[in-house]
Design a protein around this motif. Structure first.
Motif: not given
Length: 301
Positions: A72, A74, A89, A91, A104, A106, A179, A181
């Protein structure tokens, strides 16, 4: 004069550029990664958290990377808000061209200023333990942490259910603690889809978006849900498709004694926005549509 931006609006896109606060948080995550695993992922900020929490509905979309060897990274902040911040984010699988973008979300927990208006939304939700209920009622540090995780879990569960029902919501990929996703709604280059509030649609597009919104609200009501905080700021428009976002306060219209109030308020909020932009009275027809929403939710009795 420049108009001040509200807390709920999308902030400037900062792909690849982080604030000082974000850099500090990333530094802490990197330290944790080195301490726990001894190895920092290549070109990333952490290893994939895919196996650490709840996963989204099956079958998982083909675009979603689920390999544990993924990394991952940022890319910046998409939005800051009162209860949560949303980050961009990426991946990816190191050494391959495979990657996907995720939003993401949070939730703030112990240091959170407030979960505004949460009392009404939390009605009808059960606590597993009396200690948890007391902590939430007293808003202790432990209680605020519980509220943050409860809201994250509620949003993840609601998104999963609505996704399975075919509602226009982002795919909920996974939840780890506070969090979420989520499917990133925007371009492959990382440009976020605009909110409905940012658009100035022509008459044909306005009517089409209204039809999409009515269909979504009826679908939610039919399955016992109300968004609970629906407005032009909680709707994205991507390639002419309306997408509902920000559902931590999703309301069970049957279990919550104020369910009908939330259902009607959602309609009033969005219909006022469409009316102000020229949608005709015949299309809006509040009395007819509120009655239809009540009927779909089984609240006519």
């Amino acid at each position: 004069m420049r108009r001040r931006r509200s807390d709920d609006e999308i902030g400037p896109q900062r792909r690849g550029r982080l604030t000082a606060e974000e850099r500090d948080l990333l530094a802490l995550r990197r330290e944790d990664a080195v301490t726990e695993d001894g190895i920092l992922p290549p070109d990333g900020d952490r290893w994939s958290t895919w196996d650490d929490g709840d996963q989204g509905p099956r079958p998982h979309p083909q675009w979603l990377i689920t390999e544990l060897a993924a990394v991952d990274r940022e890319l910046g902040v998409l939005k800051t808000g009162k209860e949560a911040d949303v980050h961009l984010l990426e991946r990816f699988m190191p050494g391959t061209p495979r990657s996907c973008l995720l939003a993401a979300k949070r939730y703030r927990s112990n240091d959170h200023r407030l979960f505004h208006r949460d009392t009404g939304y939390l009605e009808g939700r059960r606590m597993r333990r009396s200690r948890e209920g007391r902590a939430i009622a007293l808003r202790s540090d432990f209680g605020r942490n519980l509220i943050a995780e409860q809201w994250a879990a509620a949003e993840f569960a609601a998104l999963g259910r609505l996704w399975e029902l075919g509602a226009p919501v982002p795919y909920p990929a996974q939840r780890v603690g506070t969090e979420l996703l989520l499917e990133f709604i925007g371009s492959a280059e990382g440009g976020a889809a605009p909110r409905l509030a940012q658009l100035r649609p022509d008459p044909d597009q306005l009517r089409d978006l209204w039809d999409q919104l009515l269909a979504a609200m009826l679908l939610l009501a039919r399955n016992g849900y109300a968004h609970g905080d629906l407005s032009a700021y909680n709707l994205l428009v991507h390639e002419d498709r309306l997408v509902l976002i920000d559902l931590p306060q999703v309301v069970d219209v049957v279990a919550n004694p104020r369910g009908m109030e939330f259902l009607e308020r959602d309609f009033q909020n969005v219909s006022a926005w469409f009316a102000a932009r020229g949608l005709g009275v015949a299309e809006l027809d509040p009395e007819t549509w509120v009655r239809a929403l009540r009927a779909e939710a089984g609240l006519d009795a």
